[in-house]
Scaffold this motif. Structure first.
Motif, PDB file in Angstrom:
ATOM      1  N   PHE A 181       0.831  -1.208   0.000  1.00  0.00           N
ATOM      2  CA  PHE A 181       0.000   0.000   0.000  1.00  0.00           C
ATOM      3  C   PHE A 181       0.868   1.263   0.000  1.00  0.00           C
ATOM      4  O   PHE A 181       0.759   2.106  -0.899  1.00  0.00           O
ATOM      5  N   PHE A 182       1.729   1.371   0.988  1.00  0.00           N
ATOM      6  CA  PHE A 182       2.543   2.588   1.108  1.00  0.00           C
ATOM      7  C   PHE A 182       3.680   2.603   0.088  1.00  0.00           C
ATOM      8  O   PHE A 182       4.016   3.659  -0.465  1.00  0.00           O
ATOM      9  N   GLY A 183       4.267   1.424  -0.184  1.00  0.00           N
ATOM     10  CA  GLY A 183       5.373   1.353  -1.137  1.00  0.00           C
ATOM     11  C   GLY A 183       4.968   1.763  -2.530  1.00  0.00           C
ATOM     12  O   GLY A 183       5.709   2.476  -3.221  1.00  0.00           O
ATOM     13  N   SER A 184       3.781   1.331  -2.973  1.00  0.00           N
ATOM     14  CA  SER A 184       3.304   1.673  -4.314  1.00  0.00           C
ATOM     15  C   SER A 184       3.124   3.177  -4.463  1.00  0.00           C
ATOM     16  O   SER A 184       3.537   3.777  -5.463  1.00  0.00           O
ATOM     17  N   ILE A 185       2.529   3.793  -3.460  1.00  0.00           N
ATOM     18  CA  ILE A 185       2.282   5.236  -3.519  1.00  0.00           C
ATOM     19  C   ILE A 185       3.589   6.013  -3.496  1.00  0.00           C
ATOM     20  O   ILE A 185       3.812   6.940  -4.295  1.00  0.00           O
ATOM     21  N   VAL A 186       4.493   5.611  -2.586  1.00  0.00           N
ATOM     22  CA  VAL A 186       5.769   6.332  -2.449  1.00  0.00           C
ATOM     23  C   VAL A 186       6.607   6.229  -3.717  1.00  0.00           C
ATOM     24  O   VAL A 186       7.140   7.229  -4.212  1.00  0.00           O
ATOM     25  N   VAL A 187       6.724   5.008  -4.269  1.00  0.00           N
ATOM     26  CA  VAL A 187       7.588   4.827  -5.438  1.00  0.00           C
ATOM     27  C   VAL A 187       7.026   5.541  -6.666  1.00  0.00           C
ATOM     28  O   VAL A 187       7.777   6.112  -7.464  1.00  0.00           O
ATOM     29  N   LEU A 200       1.555  -5.824 -10.277  1.00  0.00           N
ATOM     30  CA  LEU A 200       1.411  -7.033  -9.475  1.00  0.00           C
ATOM     31  C   LEU A 200       1.070  -6.695  -8.032  1.00  0.00           C
ATOM     32  O   LEU A 200       0.254  -7.386  -7.406  1.00  0.00           O
ATOM     33  N   GLY A 201       1.672  -5.636  -7.506  1.00  0.00           N
ATOM     34  CA  GLY A 201       1.376  -5.231  -6.134  1.00  0.00           C
ATOM     35  C   GLY A 201      -0.099  -4.917  -5.942  1.00  0.00           C
ATOM     36  O   GLY A 201      -0.697  -5.289  -4.925  1.00  0.00           O
ATOM     37  N   THR A 202      -0.692  -4.241  -6.917  1.00  0.00           N
ATOM     38  CA  THR A 202      -2.115  -3.907  -6.834  1.00  0.00           C
ATOM     39  C   THR A 202      -2.973  -5.166  -6.851  1.00  0.00           C
ATOM     40  O   THR A 202      -3.970  -5.259  -6.119  1.00  0.00           O
ATOM     41  N   ILE A 203      -2.600  -6.137  -7.665  1.00  0.00           N
ATOM     42  CA  ILE A 203      -3.340  -7.403  -7.716  1.00  0.00           C
ATOM     43  C   ILE A 203      -3.288  -8.111  -6.365  1.00  0.00           C
ATOM     44  O   ILE A 203      -4.315  -8.578  -5.854  1.00  0.00           O
ATOM     45  N   ILE A 204      -2.090  -8.189  -5.784  1.00  0.00           N
ATOM     46  CA  ILE A 204      -1.940  -8.849  -4.475  1.00  0.00           C
ATOM     47  C   ILE A 204      -2.729  -8.101  -3.405  1.00  0.00           C
ATOM     48  O   ILE A 204      -3.443  -8.708  -2.597  1.00  0.00           O
ATOM     49  N   TYR A 205      -2.619  -6.779  -3.409  1.00  0.00           N
ATOM     50  CA  TYR A 205      -3.312  -5.964  -2.402  1.00  0.00           C
ATOM     51  C   TYR A 205      -4.830  -6.147  -2.482  1.00  0.00           C
ATOM     52  O   TYR A 205      -5.487  -6.451  -1.467  1.00  0.00           O
ATOM     53  N   LEU A 206      -5.392  -5.974  -3.676  1.00  0.00           N
ATOM     54  CA  LEU A 206      -6.838  -6.081  -3.818  1.00  0.00           C
ATOM     55  C   LEU A 206      -7.332  -7.495  -3.510  1.00  0.00           C
ATOM     56  O   LEU A 206      -8.379  -7.679  -2.886  1.00  0.00           O
TER      57      LEU A 206
END
Length: 393
Positions: A83-89, A122-128
């Motif tokens: 969640f935070f890593g995706s937004i920050v990067v 991929l991060g969004t897929i895992i998160y959702l």
């Protein structure tokens, strides 16, 4: 346990993955050898060896993702990191990213460029998948069960649009919405969600365009115009599509022969990346195109089958999301190459040149094979349990 686990893997995924990736490596060499010499004054094998390294790293990522217990990915700590890593990067890319092809989508790491948006896919897929799996007991509570994860999806999509990378943004948002639709919510909430989305677009689109009028540059609008009539703009914005048509039309059934493409001799830009399918069609004809479509189609359909077979909500949604991501990316790429949709600069999965894309796709496919393994083991346990219950009666 290890022996059972090894037997439970669906090795057809591995076989098709290796076949299509090695085929892609060969085609990257064929499509890029002239470009490397003409444009960059490099060895004809420059892109080939770089892609070979990318593939070797990707295979390791595939193996790692296939072995680890995938259910650990839904831990609270890891989900918060995504969640935070995706937004920050993504915000870091906007301020510190490298501009390539008029898009600030890359970060320089050592001697290589990486595309963080690929990792966010991929991060969004895992998160959702993890969040909606946990929300199953109250998935039909619109405010508590449906909306919160979508806020994250909309925000990361917005950050990718600002780069601007409209193709990747479309993949992220479409894949995310596919997971939402597969999450089990009722039709009433789906209707409310679509209405809310339409209102959001109507309100915020003018604001985004006003504050960021560089999203639709003259070049991008030219792509839209050339999509409608490429031959009218064949010397500038329509150049890629016109030469893609020439490549597609000259291949016939069997092609002109591997390595014998005319369009890759400086006529078709990005021949080894976005438009590699045009070179495949020219050199290998219909047979080459059918091989790619059937191979990718098999992986996509296999993923949806695994999603339906898995009894674990997280694994099921994860499989649907991964399959959807590959399918949507494939459609956008082939749609652009064939002139069905405007060109967006999206690569062809497992085939096109590119390290970030190949790494994430391989990692995703490894997870798919992982989910299949656990689903098969669970299915075997259920069968044994049913047999034992019948014997005990």
């Amino acid at each position: 346990m290890l022996k059972k686990r090894l037997k439970s893997y669906d090795y057809s995924i591995l076989v098709v993955y290796l076949l299509v990736s090695i085929f892609g490596l060969i085609m990257v060499y064929s499509a890029s050898m002239v470009t490397a010499i003409q444009l960059y004054d490099l060895s004809s094998t420059y892109f080939f060896y770089r892609q070979l390294i990318n593939l070797l790293i990707a295979i390791v990522a595939f193996a790692f993702a296939a072995i680890i217990p995938y259910k650990k990915l839904k831990s609270t700590g890891f989900i918060q990191l995504i969640f935070f890593g995706s937004i920050v990067v993504l915000m870091f890319v906007l301020f510190m990213g490298s501009n390539v092809n008029n898009a600030t989508s890359w970060l320089r790491v050592g001697v290589r460029n990486i595309q963080p948006a690929e990792f966010v896919k991929l991060g969004t897929i895992i998160y959702l998948s993890a969040v909606y799996a946990k929300k199953q007991p109250y998935i039909n509570d619109f405010n508590k069960g449906v909306i919160p994860p979508i806020v994250f999806l909309v925000f990361v999509t917005f950050l990718i649009v600002l780069q601007p990378d409209l193709g990747t943004a479309a993949i992220v948002f479409s894949t995310g919405m596919l997971i939402v639709f597969c999450s089990g919510m009722n039709w009433k909430n789906l209707g409310r969600l679509l209405l809310l989305g339409a209102i959001f677009i109507a309100i915020f689109s003018p604001l985004i365009l006003w504050k960021h009028d560089d999203i639709f540059t003259e070049e991008r609008m030219g792509r839209l115009y050339s999509f409608r009539d490429p031959f009218k703009y064949e010397v500038d914005e329509g150049l890629q599509l016109v030469n893609s048509y020439l490549a597609l039309g000259s291949g016939g059934w069997s092609g002109v022969g591997l390595g014998k493409s005319i369009q890759k001799l400086g006529f078709l830009p990005e021949a080894h990346t976005d438009f590699i399918m045009a070179i495949i069609a020219e050199e290998l004809g219909v047979f080459g195109v059918v091989f790619v479509i059937l191979s990718l189609g098999y992986l996509i359909l296999k993923g949806f089958y695994i999603g339906m077979k898995s009894k674990d909500p997280f694994g099921s949604l994860l499989a649907f999301g991964i399959s959807g991501m590959i399918g949507i990316q494939m459609f956008i790429n082939l749609g652009g190459v064939s002139g069905m949709i405007p060109i967006t600069g999206v690569t062809l999965p497992f085939i096109s040149y590119g390290g970030s894309s190949l790494f994430i796709l391989s990692l995703s496919l490894g997870l798919l094979m992982n989910i299949s393994s656990y689903a098969n083991l669970e299915h075997e346990r259920n069968i044994k349990s049913t047999i034992e219950n019948k014997k005990s009666r």
